[in-house]
Structure formats: structure tokens, C-alpha cells
Design a protein around this motif. Structure first.
Motif, mmCIF file in Angstrom:
data_model
loop_
_atom_site.group_PDB
_atom_site.id
_atom_site.type_symbol
_atom_site.label_atom_id
_atom_site.label_comp_id
_atom_site.label_asym_id
_atom_site.label_seq_id
_atom_site.Cartn_x
_atom_site.Cartn_y
_atom_site.Cartn_z
ATOM 1 N N THR A 1 -10.593 2.993 -4.227
ATOM 2 C CA THR A 1 -9.204 2.715 -3.888
ATOM 3 C C THR A 1 -8.751 1.374 -4.461
ATOM 4 O O THR A 1 -9.528 0.416 -4.540
ATOM 5 N N HIS A 2 -7.485 1.319 -4.840
ATOM 6 C CA HIS A 2 -6.903 0.084 -5.384
ATOM 7 C C HIS A 2 -6.285 -0.782 -4.296
ATOM 8 O O HIS A 2 -6.139 -1.995 -4.471
ATOM 9 N N GLU B 1 -5.912 -0.938 0.207
ATOM 10 C CA GLU B 1 -6.247 -0.313 1.481
ATOM 11 C C GLU B 1 -6.076 -1.341 2.584
ATOM 12 O O GLU B 1 -6.466 -2.504 2.425
ATOM 13 N N SER C 1 1.378 6.730 -3.692
ATOM 14 C CA SER C 1 0.911 7.613 -2.630
ATOM 15 C C SER C 1 1.467 9.017 -2.826
ATOM 16 O O SER C 1 0.724 9.961 -3.095
ATOM 17 N N GLY D 1 -9.353 1.438 6.023
ATOM 18 C CA GLY D 1 -10.113 2.577 5.521
ATOM 19 C C GLY D 1 -10.966 3.220 6.593
ATOM 20 O O GLY D 1 -12.173 2.946 6.683
ATOM 21 N N PHE E 1 -15.472 5.295 -3.043
ATOM 22 C CA PHE E 1 -14.140 4.883 -2.597
ATOM 23 C C PHE E 1 -13.559 3.870 -3.571
ATOM 24 O O PHE E 1 -13.544 2.666 -3.298
ATOM 25 N N ARG F 1 -3.282 6.129 -5.392
ATOM 26 C CA ARG F 1 -3.664 4.799 -4.933
ATOM 27 C C ARG F 1 -5.134 4.707 -4.529
ATOM 28 O O ARG F 1 -5.755 3.650 -4.641
ATOM 29 N N LYS F 2 -5.685 5.802 -4.062
ATOM 30 C CA LYS F 2 -7.073 5.781 -3.602
ATOM 31 C C LYS F 2 -8.082 5.889 -4.742
ATOM 32 O O LYS F 2 -9.282 6.059 -4.505
ATOM 33 N N ASP G 1 0.812 -1.222 0.000
ATOM 34 C CA ASP G 1 0.000 0.000 0.000
ATOM 35 C C ASP G 1 0.841 1.266 0.000
ATOM 36 O O ASP G 1 0.320 2.375 0.078
#
Length: 344
Positions: A236-237, A239, A83, A242, A234, A169-170, A79
Motif C-alpha cells: 500500500t502507498h 494507510e 480508491s 491497516g 501489503f 492505493r493499496k 488516503d
């Protein structure tokens, strides 16, 4: 029992990790456990939240002195990428560093079962899943801010929104492109932008976003985001859990997520809509036609279109609020007291 509850880089790290630490300390206060935020070996347990070099130094010495070490696994190589600037380059060497660092602990705290599955390949150390939790008190009174924040950012309900640092990333690209395909719907991303820390691609996505896509930057009262927003989007790829998702559910917001392993605990069509898995019913609850399920912007458009129906939005939001109760700090607090007692 005295805990050294240490958060390295506390003055610099923001976002979910900082919120998790705040939640932990609030739970320690409720449990009436004595703790210090300073790194010290004059404690019964050394609990570190970020395995930086100073935490590693103390963890090694704690083991030599027989002080049990508990470490949170907020950070994984998986993760870390996409970023901020340079995080992709650092993700690969980060893995062996974290393997050594997490290997110093007597127990590892994982915020989700997904995170636990990753971490079990990092170190041969007992793991425990304890959610970061959601601070219901922090959201109290958010409804009263709705008109103020809708007016402040010129938003027209129903508002599709996201809360947190603006990072690729999100699902930044998906967020922007979905907004582009729904020009009649307002999208708002509430959270720090930190342009100096962003790569070129991220800045281009922000700068080229359509007029109906607002990036608010940092807001002084996070309750305003949950007041103004109606559909928590959301995509995101990757997480670890969250916290913003848990907050949105607590606020009774309908949720759309990418169907990734982290969110297996959510039930598509009941407490959320999931997009991305073959055969997914996301955005298709009570609908007469199938929708795309590849996880691209078109798939998310279909889901959001379904949630423009206030009845569907209300049903999923109410179910999400009920489901979020299991993540309250009151529910989770006892898990920490039990863990500390076990490692001692």
C-alpha cells in the motif's frame, strides 16, 4: 454513561471503517457501557465515525447543548485518492470540508501515530491515538479452512496474498507486476472488486494480470483468506493503520510491507520485511547479497523470494503474532472508557 455511537452511511460503507466500528461496539459491550447506534443528543457523548453531513449537523447541535463530541479520523484527503472512481477529483475539496468537520469535535480519535500527525494539521482539537484493534475471535478456527480455500481458488502454497478492497492505493500495480515476475508463485487478492466503481486503469490492471494472480472477489468467510495465504503482501502507498495487516499478524503470517511512515512501528527483519527505504534490510535477513530497495516490483520479488524459505517465514510469522497481542480488543477497550470519562 450513555454513548450515541453513530456511523453515518452504515448500510453503504464497507472495508476497514466498517470493521473498526464493529470493533468499537464489541469493546463497548465488553465494557458494559450503554450506547445507541442512533444519532441522538440525549446522551452523555456523541461519537461519530464518519463525518458526513448528518454527523456534522448533529455535532454542531451537540456543541450548542453542551454534549461532548468525539470523532474518528478514519478519512483524510491523503488516503482518499486512488480508491474508487472520482475519489482523486474529490480529494482536494475534501480537505477543507474535513478541517471544518473535525474542528467541531472535542476530541479526535486517530487509529495511528501517522494518522495523528496528519490530523493535527487539520484542526486545533485534542487528538488521541487508539488503534482500530484486531478481533481475535473473528479468526478462530481459520486453520481448518486451509484445504477448502486452496482447492476453491486452485492455489499452491506458499501463497502470496492480500485482503481488502481491490483499489489502486493499496498497491494494485505492484501486486500485479510482482506476480508477473514470479510466475511460479501463486498470488491471491481476497476482497471485493466492485468493477463499476473502478477507474479504467484499475480495471486494466486486473484484466491484464498474469495467470498466477487471482482476484477472488468477495468471500463469505474472511477466515478462508488467512487459511489459504502464507505471505501477506501489503504494498500500500497510503494507510491510516491497516486492520487486515493486524489480522494477518494475528494469524501468524509472514508480512511484507512497503516502507511508509504508517508502518514505522514495525521492525524490519523481526516482525516483517520492509521494502522501499534506502539501506533497508528487507528480504535480506540472513541473506548473503543485497537487494533492491526502491520499493518497485523487483524489490518486492526479492523479499518474497526470501519468504519462500519456510524457516524464515515461520520466524517472522511467530514474531508478528506476538507483536499483534498489543492490538487486541481487550487491550484497547479501556482507552475508550478513559476517553469518554475525560470529555464528559
Amino acid at each position: 454513561m450513555k454513548i450515541s455511537h453513530y456511523f453515518e452511511f452504515e448500510d453503504h460503507v464497507t472495508g476497514g471503517i466498517r470493521e473498526s466500528v464493529a470493533h468499537q461496539r464489541k469493546m463497548l459491550d465488553r465494557l458494559d457501557l450503554e450506547y445507541t447506534t442512533e444519532p441522538t443528543l440525549e446522551a452523555d457523548v456523541f461519537h461519530c465515525n464518519l463525518m458526513g453531513p448528518r454527523s456534522v449537523w448533529y455535532a454542531r447541535r451537540a456543541r450548542k447543548r453542551g454534549v461532548p463530541v468525539v470523532a474518528h479520523t478514519h478519512v483524510t484527503a491523503e488516503d482518499f485518492g486512488d480508491s474508487f472512481r472520482f475519489t482523486n477529483a474529490l480529494a482536494k475539496p475534501l480537505r477543507p470540508y474535513l478541517e471544518r468537520a473535525y474542528g467541531l469535535a472535542d476530541a479526535l480519535v486517530c487509529p495511528s501515530e501517522y494518522n495523528q500527525g496528519l490530523i493535527e494539521d487539520y484542526a486545533d482539537v485534542p487528538t488521541r491515538v487508539i488503534s482500530n484493534g484486531v478481533d481475535r475471535e473473528k479468526l478462530e478456527g481459520f486453520e481448518s479452512l486451509r484445504e477448502e480455500y486452496l482447492e476453491r481458488y486452485d492455489l499452491e502454497p506458499p501463497v502470496v496474498f492480500l485482503v481488502g478492497h481491490v483499489i489502486k492505493r493499496k498497491g494494485l500495480e505492484t501486486f500485479v507486476e510482482t506476480a508477473r515476475q514470479l510466475p511460479e508463485v501463486d498470488f491471491a487478492w481476497f476482497g471485493p472488486i466492485d468493477r463499476s466503481l473502478k477507474g479504467r486503469e484499475t480495471k486494466q490492471l486486473i484484466d491484464s494480470s498474469p495467470d498466477n494472480c487471482t482476484f477472488t472477489g468477495f468471500i463469505d468467510d474472511i477466515r478462508g483468506a488467512y487459511a489459504a495465504g502464507d505471505i501477506f503482501f501489503f504494498p500500500t502507498h497510503e494507510e491510516n493503520e491497516g486492520i487486515a495487516l493486524l489480522e494477518a499478524m494475528t494469524a501468524g503470517k509472514a508480512v511484507v510491507v512497503r516502507d511508509i511512515e504508517t508502518f514505522t512501528w514495525l521492525e524490519d527483519g523481526e516482525d516483517c520485511l520492509k521494502v522501499g527505504a534506502a539501506g533497508s534490510s528487507a528480504a535480506n535477513a540472513n541473506a548473503n547479497t543485497a537487494v533492491a530497495t526502491d520499493g518497485g516490483p523487483t524489490s518486492f520479488v526479492d523479499a518474497i523470494e526470501r519468504l519462500r524459505d519456510p524457516d524464515v517465514r515461520e520466524r517472522l510469522g511467530a514474531n508478528a503474532r506476538e507483536r499483534s497481542e498489543e492490538f487486541s480488543l481487550e487491550t484497547i477497550a479501556q482507552a475508550y472508557e478513559q476517553l469518554y470519562a475525560e470529555v464528559i
